[in-house]
Every structure is written in structure tokens, then in C-alpha cells.
Design a protein around this motif. Structure first.
Motif, short mmCIF file in Angstrom:
data_model
loop_
_atom_site.label_atom_id
_atom_site.label_comp_id
_atom_site.label_asym_id
_atom_site.label_seq_id
_atom_site.Cartn_x
_atom_site.Cartn_y
_atom_site.Cartn_z
N GLN A 146 -10.89 3.87 1.74
CA GLN A 146 -12.24 3.73 2.28
C GLN A 146 -12.26 2.95 3.58
N SER A 147 -11.10 2.48 4.03
CA SER A 147 -11.05 1.66 5.24
C SER A 147 -11.29 2.51 6.48
N PRO A 148 -12.13 2.06 7.41
CA PRO A 148 -12.36 2.79 8.66
C PRO A 148 -11.11 2.85 9.53
N LEU A 149 -10.15 1.92 9.29
CA LEU A 149 -8.94 1.89 10.11
C LEU A 149 -7.77 2.58 9.44
N LEU A 150 -7.70 2.49 8.13
CA LEU A 150 -6.46 2.84 7.44
C LEU A 150 -6.56 4.05 6.53
N SER A 151 -7.71 4.71 6.50
CA SER A 151 -7.90 5.85 5.59
C SER A 151 -6.76 6.86 5.62
N PRO A 152 -6.38 7.38 6.81
CA PRO A 152 -5.35 8.42 6.83
C PRO A 152 -3.97 7.90 6.46
N PHE A 153 -3.77 6.57 6.48
CA PHE A 153 -2.45 6.01 6.23
C PHE A 153 -2.38 5.21 4.94
N ALA A 154 -3.37 5.39 4.08
CA ALA A 154 -3.49 4.54 2.88
C ALA A 154 -2.25 4.58 2.01
N ASP A 155 -1.65 5.75 1.83
CA ASP A 155 -0.46 5.86 0.97
C ASP A 155 0.68 5.00 1.50
N TYR A 156 0.93 5.08 2.81
CA TYR A 156 2.03 4.35 3.41
C TYR A 156 1.73 2.85 3.49
N VAL A 157 0.51 2.52 3.89
CA VAL A 157 0.14 1.12 4.06
C VAL A 157 0.15 0.39 2.73
N SER A 158 -0.30 1.06 1.66
CA SER A 158 -0.36 0.39 0.35
C SER A 158 1.00 -0.10 -0.09
N GLY A 195 -4.56 0.21 17.87
CA GLY A 195 -4.05 1.58 17.94
C GLY A 195 -4.32 2.36 16.67
N LEU A 196 -4.15 1.71 15.51
CA LEU A 196 -4.44 2.37 14.23
C LEU A 196 -5.91 2.73 14.13
N PHE A 197 -6.78 1.84 14.60
CA PHE A 197 -8.21 2.09 14.55
C PHE A 197 -8.58 3.33 15.37
N LEU A 198 -8.09 3.42 16.59
CA LEU A 198 -8.40 4.56 17.46
C LEU A 198 -7.79 5.84 16.91
N PHE A 199 -6.57 5.76 16.43
CA PHE A 199 -5.89 6.93 15.91
C PHE A 199 -6.54 7.41 14.62
N SER A 200 -6.95 6.47 13.78
CA SER A 200 -7.58 6.81 12.50
C SER A 200 -8.89 7.56 12.71
N GLU A 201 -9.73 7.09 13.64
CA GLU A 201 -11.00 7.76 13.90
C GLU A 201 -10.77 9.18 14.39
N ASP A 202 -9.76 9.38 15.21
CA ASP A 202 -9.46 10.72 15.72
C ASP A 202 -9.02 11.64 14.58
N ILE A 203 -8.21 11.12 13.67
CA ILE A 203 -7.74 11.92 12.54
C ILE A 203 -8.90 12.26 11.61
N MET A 204 -9.77 11.29 11.33
CA MET A 204 -10.88 11.52 10.40
C MET A 204 -11.83 12.59 10.90
N GLN A 205 -12.04 12.66 12.21
CA GLN A 205 -12.98 13.63 12.75
C GLN A 205 -12.34 15.00 13.00
N LYS A 206 -11.05 15.01 13.35
CA LYS A 206 -10.41 16.27 13.72
C LYS A 206 -9.48 16.82 12.65
N GLU A 207 -8.85 15.95 11.88
CA GLU A 207 -7.86 16.40 10.91
C GLU A 207 -8.07 15.72 9.56
N ASN A 208 -9.31 15.58 9.16
CA ASN A 208 -9.61 14.82 7.95
C ASN A 208 -8.83 15.36 6.74
#
Length: 493
Positions: A43-55, A160-173
Motif C-alpha cells: 500500500q506504500s506510495p513509494l514501494l508498492s511495485p517493489f514490496a516483495d523485494y523490499v520486504s 528515485g524509488l518514489f519517482l519510479f514507483s509512480e511511473d510504474i503504478m500509472q503505466k505498468e501497474n
């Protein structure tokens, strides 16, 4: 001199002990409630696409630094890692509080009881302690430059994660829903004592409900769901063999129709008397009354039975036009193009959402396709088993369909979609008692947020209707009102 050295060593031991205690406790807390930890990262605005790795990465890093801090020869290098990690955490909180579109839940353990601001202060204290320990143990004059580089590098990683995450969520969710606070919540409800009601329309401070078992009976309620009145629709003709009568209300008019006959009535809600305005001109399986002189409908092509969208202007048979390019066939052109149709009066746009794939189509009033948008799930192709009966030639489903988007409703620029698919990092336990509503901005073709509609006395949502003030939901024999929070209100145009 020896006394000062002993005090410095005690100070270093104390700081290292605090860091070891913090990291071990934090890592163990995350492991003990790992599923929830991953869901929170999802649910993180920064880490959503990377949650598996970050956890996994965060837990391993915390344990590793704690072990290195306990080894005297490696303690100095471990302090650099500890300070860097705390700067990462602190920068994350600063971005969450100041630049994020919403504020998610905090991390687990006892720290979860801290607010985000208190959490930031807590982290800042540990950063200061860590920097102090490094300065005491350092033997170089360029230590401040190295520390500045370390802090800037840590900050840059999170930005960098914040900017990259927003791009992924909108384009490659990758099918990650976001459930920020302040979206929508139940504010009123009433027992209708009947499961056959559906929302037919709204007007200012009124809600109109129609009854499938008594199609000419209308129930009017105020927006607080307290006061009610009953009306009976009077038709000027009843010589049709009705099969599936529906009512649609678009003040000051109401419409009664049955696409299987086909016939359309229109009347004024001031007297609830209706006259036939269209008779046996075109069959339809769905219909939208854009204005008194313009109707959009879905029907089937002759011979093939494939779905097609058309418009009818006024009461002129020559004003009926079709656009075969709107719905795109994947398999049979019948089931794979089935879906819901909505109209935004504010934007003068038609929106068609497929049932079985992640796509919605935005059309102008002349049926010209303006844009094609995608819902956040990953089902790009309808998953259907279509069979053709040899004797009758009918096309039928040979297995239960894999439905993606069930119900839709629209208000201004926001499209609300009731999705039947559980997203990544969502709790299976929650899905047993709730259904998800995803919100999209059709002006920008972007996913906005999601919220849950919880079952009412065991009844799941089966019909809903959105206005710019609230969303009204039918769950079994209950009518519910979900009020919008700031997160949704701010998205209306």
C-alpha cells in the motif's frame, strides 16, 4: 585522557546496543507478522511495485547490521550502514508526509503506535546518535564530507524509488490497489425489506428506486435514507408482451423500457405518466438516455449476433447509426464484448467497460472513440469457454466465466468499477466480507484509488449508483449510503 576514552567507549557501546535492540526487534516483529508487513508495503506510495523485494531486503539488512554491530572489529563500518538505513527510513517518511498522494499505515510492532511525525522524530534521534558515534570513532578530517555523501546518496535512493514507483503504478501497474484513508465510508443505511430493488436514478436530494418484481412501482427516498414516498407509473399502452421491464430516471424525465419487445416510454417525474416514444425500431440489451433527443444503445448484429453500439437521434428511424469499431472482438464478439455502459453528463462522454477484460472505452456522443483506458488488473484477454450448440446454432458459455469488472457507475470524471479480482497484497480474509471498488479518472485515463464496500448482514453489493456527493449501494435488501472522503472529493472536476 584514559577517562575520556572510557566514556567514549561506553557511549559507543550504548549506541550500538540501542541500534542492535532496535533492528533486532524491528526485524523480528516483521517476521512474526510477515503477511501484514508485505501488505503494508504493497500500500506504500513509494514501494508498492517493489514490496516483495523490499520486504525481504529490509529484514535481512536489519539482522545483518545488528550482527555486525555486535562484532567490535566491524562495528565502525556497521555504524555507517545503520545511519544510512535510518536516513532511508527518515526520507521515506518525509516524502510520505509531504509529497505522497496518500498516507499509508505505519510499520508493525510497537512503533506502529507512533504517528508518522513521531516516527520521524524517533528516526532522527537515531541518525544523530549514529553520526555522533561515527565522529567519535573516526580518525580522518574528511569524515563530514563522507557523511554528507552518505546522507545525500541515501536520500537520492528513496527519491528515485518514489519517482519510479509512480511511473510504474500509472503505466505498468502489476495489479496493486491503493487504499488510502479518507476515501469512502458508510454514513447511512436502511432496510428495504425487499431484495428486488435497484437504484434507478437520483435528483438533488432524492434517490429513486425501482423494483424488478413490480417494475411500475417507484420508491423515492431522501439522501439521508429516512423519508420515503411511493409512486405508481401509468403507461399509455400496455399491449406489449413485456419480459424484462426496467426504469431509468434522468430528471425531469423517467424512462420505461424493455429491449426484448422493444419499446421505450418516456414521462415526467412530476406526474409519473409515460407515453411510448419508440416502438419496434431497434432491439437492445443495454441503453443510455444521454438527453431527451439522443439515445445510445447496445444491440446485436444480424446473423452473427455480435454486440455493436448504436445511437438514435430523436424519434427519426433514419437517425439510427452504428459504429462497429467501438467493441473489439477477441473470440466470439458476443460474450467477449459484453459489458456495462455509462454516461457522464458533465463531460458528454459515453464509457463502456468490458466484463471480462481490463479495458474501458471512452466515446463522444457521436460514438467516436476518444480513448481506450485500462483497469488495473492484468486480464488483457477474456478468459471464456464459448461453445456453439449444433442443433440450435446458439452460442453459449461452456464454463463459468472469469469476470473482471462487474458493476460500474459514473459521476462527472470519475468512473467507479466493482472488480471481482483480488489484487496483489490484499487480504483473503477481507475479501470474504467485502468487495472492491476501483476509481478511475476518465479525463486523464488514470487509476485513482480503491475502497472496500463491506457486506451488510451477509449481503454483498449487487448494484450501486454514484453522484458527486455520495455513492448509493444495494446490498441484499439494504440501501446503503457511502459518503466520500477528501481523497475522492478532490478528484472531481
Amino acid at each position: 585522557m584514559r577517562l575520556n576514552t572510557q566514556i567514549q567507549n561506553l557511549f559507543l557501546e550504548f549506541i550500538c546496543f540501542l541500534y542492535i535492540l532496535l533492528f533486532v526487534y524491528a526485524a523480528v516483529s516483521k517476521l512474526m507478522d510477515f503477511e501484514n508487513f508485505v501488505a503494508q508495503l504493497g500500500q506504500s506510495p513509494l514501494l508498492s511495485p517493489f514490496a516483495d523485494y523490499v520486504s525481504f531486503g529490509v529484514i535481512i539488512t536489519e539482522f545483518t547490521i545488528a550482527i555486525l554491530l555486535s562484532i567490535p572489529k566491524l562495528r565502525y563500518f556497521a555504524l555507517w550502514g545503520a545511519v544510512s538505513l535510518m536516513v532511508l527510513f527518515s526520507t521515506y517518511i518525509v516524502i510520505i508526509l509531504n509529497f505522497s498522494s496518500f498516507v499509508p499505515c505505519s510499520c508493525g510492532g510497537i512503533l506502529e503506535k507512533l504517528g508518522w511525525t513521531e516516527h520521524l522524530i524517533f528516526n532522527a534521534v537515531f541518525v544523530v546518535l549514529g553520526v555522533g558515534a561515527i565522529l567519535l570513532k573516526s580518525r580522518t578530517n574528511r569524515i563530514l564530507i563522507k557523511l554528507s555523501i552518505l546522507i545525500l546518496l541515501s536520500i537520492s535512493i528513496i527519491v528515485g524509488l518514489f519517482l519510479f514507483s509512480e511511473d510504474i503504478m500509472q503505466k505498468e501497474n502489476p495489479f496493486i490497489r491503493r487504499f488510502p484513508q479518507g476515501t469512502a465510508a458508510k454514513v447511512a443505511g436502511t432496510d428495504l425489506k425487499n431484495i428486488s430493488y435497484y437504484v434507478a436514478g437520483t435528483e438533488k436530494n432524492k434517490i429513486y428506486l425501482a423494483n424488478r418484481l413490480a417494475p411500475l412501482q417507484i420508491l423515492e427516498m431522501d439522501t439521508d435514507l429516512k423519508n420515503k414516498r411511493h409512486y405508481t407509473i401509468q403507461l399509455d399502452r400496455e399491449d406489449f408482451k413485456f419480459q424484462a421491464v426496467e426504469v431509468r430516471i434522468s430528471p425531469p424525465y423517467f424512462y420505461v423500457f424493455d429491449g426484448t419487445v422493444p419499446v421505450i416510454y418516456r414521462g415526467m417525474i412530476s406526474d409519473w405518466k409515460a407515453k411510448v416514444i419508440s416502438e419496434k425500431k431497434y432491439y437492445f440489451s443495454d441503453i443510455i438516455f444521454m438527453n431527451p433527443e439522443l439515445i445510445s444503445f447496445r444491440t446485436q448484429k444480424p446473423y452473427t449476433g455480435e454486440n455493436i453500439i448504436g445511437i438514435a437521434k430523436g424519434n427519426d428511424s433514419l437517425g439510427i447509426k452504428y459504429n462497429p469499431l467501438v467493441l473489439q472482438k477477441q473470440m466470439d464478439g458476443i460474450f467477449d464484448t459484453d459489458g456495462t455502459m455509462q454516461y457522464s453528463e458533465a463531460l458528454h462522454k459515453l464509457v463502456y467497460t468490458y466484463y471480462y477484460r481490463n479495458e474501458y472505452i471512452i466515446m463522444n456522443e457521436n460514438l467516436t472513440v476518444a480513448q481506450r483506458g485500462n483497469t488495473i488488473d492484468t486480464t488483457t484477454k477474456a478468459k471464456l469457454k464459448v461453445v456453439k450448440m449444433k442443433q440450435s446454432g446458439d452460442t453459449k458459455l461452456g464454463a463459468p466465466p472469469y469476470m473482471v469488472n462487474r458493476h460500474t457507475t459514473i459521476s462527472k470524471n470519475l468512473l467507479f468499477v466493482n472488480s471481482l479480482l483480488r489484487g496483489k497484497y490484499e487480504s483473503a480474509a477481507v475479501w470474504k466480507n467485502a468487495t472492491a471498488v476501483d476509481v478511475y479518472d476518465i479525463s486523464k485515463q488514470t487509476y485513482v484509488l480503491s475502497f472496500y464496500v463491506y457486506d451488510e448482514e451477509g449481503f454483498r453489493m449487487k448494484n450501486f449508483f454514484a453522484t458527486d456527493a455520495a455513492i448509493y449501494i444495494i446490498s441484499g435488501h439494504y440501501l446503503l449510503k457511502y459518503g466520500y472522503g477528501e481523497r475522492i472529493q478532490s478528484k472531481f472536476q
